[in-house]
Design an enzyme around this catalytic site. Structure first.
Site, PDB file in Angstrom:
ATOM      1  N   GLY A  48     -30.725 -15.041-118.961  1.00 29.48           N
ATOM      2  CA  GLY A  48     -29.903 -14.725-117.801  1.00 29.48           C
ATOM      3  C   GLY A  48     -29.317 -13.332-117.748  1.00 29.48           C
ATOM      4  CG  ASP A 106     -19.462 -23.315-117.232  1.00 31.03           C
ATOM      5  OD1 ASP A 106     -18.485 -24.045-117.449  1.00 31.03           O
ATOM      6  OD2 ASP A 106     -20.242 -23.520-116.292  1.00 31.03           O
ATOM      7  CG  PHE A 155     -24.926 -24.772-110.902  1.00 31.04           C
ATOM      8  CD1 PHE A 155     -24.917 -24.666-112.288  1.00 31.04           C
ATOM      9  CD2 PHE A 155     -26.110 -24.520-110.226  1.00 31.04           C
ATOM     10  CE1 PHE A 155     -26.065 -24.308-112.981  1.00 31.04           C
ATOM     11  CE2 PHE A 155     -27.268 -24.163-110.916  1.00 31.04           C
ATOM     12  CZ  PHE A 155     -27.242 -24.071-112.294  1.00 31.04           C
ATOM     13  CG  ASP A 162     -32.092 -20.604-114.748  1.00 27.80           C
ATOM     14  OD1 ASP A 162     -31.094 -20.273-115.425  1.00 27.80           O
ATOM     15  OD2 ASP A 162     -32.838 -21.543-115.050  1.00 27.80           O
TER      16      ASP A 162
HETATM   17  P1  XMP Z   1     -21.024 -22.308-121.662  1.00 28.54           P
HETATM   18  O1  XMP Z   1     -20.457 -23.577-121.104  1.00 28.54           O
HETATM   19  O2  XMP Z   1     -21.594 -22.484-123.046  1.00 28.54           O
HETATM   20  O3  XMP Z   1     -22.233 -22.036-120.689  1.00 28.54           O
HETATM   21  O4  XMP Z   1     -20.072 -21.155-121.557  1.00 28.54           O
HETATM   22  C1  XMP Z   1     -22.929 -20.900-120.733  1.00 28.54           C
HETATM   23  C2  XMP Z   1     -24.352 -21.110-120.289  1.00 28.54           C
HETATM   24  O5  XMP Z   1     -24.512 -22.213-119.357  1.00 28.54           O
HETATM   25  C3  XMP Z   1     -25.284 -21.815-118.265  1.00 28.54           C
HETATM   26  N1  XMP Z   1     -24.447 -21.896-117.042  1.00 28.54           N
HETATM   27  C4  XMP Z   1     -24.847 -21.657-115.795  1.00 28.54           C
HETATM   28  N2  XMP Z   1     -26.049 -21.260-115.320  1.00 28.54           N
HETATM   29  N3  XMP Z   1     -25.157 -21.287-113.125  1.00 28.54           N
HETATM   30  C5  XMP Z   1     -26.186 -21.084-113.982  1.00 28.54           C
HETATM   31  O6  XMP Z   1     -27.269 -20.727-113.519  1.00 28.54           O
HETATM   32  C6  XMP Z   1     -23.927 -21.665-113.529  1.00 28.54           C
HETATM   33  O7  XMP Z   1     -23.028 -21.834-112.700  1.00 28.54           O
HETATM   34  C7  XMP Z   1     -23.768 -21.861-114.948  1.00 28.54           C
HETATM   35  N4  XMP Z   1     -22.705 -22.230-115.704  1.00 28.54           N
HETATM   36  C8  XMP Z   1     -23.153 -22.235-116.984  1.00 28.54           C
HETATM   37  C9  XMP Z   1     -25.733 -20.409-118.554  1.00 28.54           C
HETATM   38  O8  XMP Z   1     -27.019 -20.468-119.149  1.00 28.54           O
HETATM   39  C10 XMP Z   1     -24.761 -19.884-119.560  1.00 28.54           C
HETATM   40  O9  XMP Z   1     -25.305 -18.933-120.446  1.00 28.54           O
HETATM   41 MG    MG Z   2     -27.091 -17.777-120.283  1.00 32.15          MG
END
Ligand code: XMP
Ligand code: MG
Length: 179
Positions: A48, A106, A155, A162
């Protein structure tokens, strides 16, 4: 910007390309100021972060290097839970000023694992720069040093993010449609 459908999900325009670019301008100015004489090593987290990494680096007029890693998660023993491994970090980071580049933070689970893995190799400093942060979802103590845009707990796709492989190429940011 029109609505888009990726696989079975519908997304609506949320932030335009210019708004994203403007936010990265501000972030880049701060990074350039803080790292002017440090020759930082940027570590982009694939897949990403490719968009953010490229947009950030072209705005930096300081000496710097970039490399990319992948995070592989697997289930270890019951006591260790999910174990994450950084794949592809070939540079020596001991003594370096490292800046991790993420597309989005996130819950923060991913970034916690990345920081643990990097700190084992004793860099001089490690900071985090993320294109997006969901403050309502983030529950960790590690400061996210540089954030281009804070977004609500929805999201999103586009600008490198993606839904099951699709949408990374969309300019700007799209959010899950409410209707
Ligand atoms: P955490 O919860 O570990 O999440 O901080 C990080 C990874 O989760 C994916 N992620 C998303 N991908 N839209 C996306 O396309 C979103 O809204 C989203 N929220 C979390 C992403 O891969 C990120 O590195
Ligand atoms: Mg990511």
């Amino acid at each position: 910007m029109a609505n888009v459908t990726l696989h079975d999900m519908h997304f609506e325009p949320y932030l335009g390309e210019a708004e994203v670019a403007h936010a990265i301008d501000a972030l880049a100015a701060n990074v350039a100021k803080d790292y002017a004489n440090k020759t930082p090593l940027f570590v982009g987290v694939l897949n990403g972060s490719y968009f953010f990494a490229s947009e950030l680096l072209k705005r930096l007029d300081i000496p710097c290097e970039i490399t990319f890693v992948k995070v592989a998660s697997y289930h270890g023993t019951v006591s260790s839970g999910t174990v994450s491994q950084l794949i592809g970090l070939n540079e020596r980071i001991a003594g370096r000023h490292v800046v991790v580049l993420e597309d989005i933070v996130d819950t923060g689970n991913t970034i916690v694992h990345i920081m643990e893995a990097l700190r084992e190799q004793q860099p001089a400093t490690v900071a985090i720069a993320s294109l997006l942060l969901k403050p309502e979802a983030y529950k960790k103590d590690i400061p996210i040093d540089y954030v281009a845009l804070e977004i609500p707990n929805v999201f999103v796709v586009g600008s490198g993010l993606d839904h099951d492989g699709l949408g990374r190429n969309l300019p700007g940011i799209y959010r899950l449609a409410t209707a």
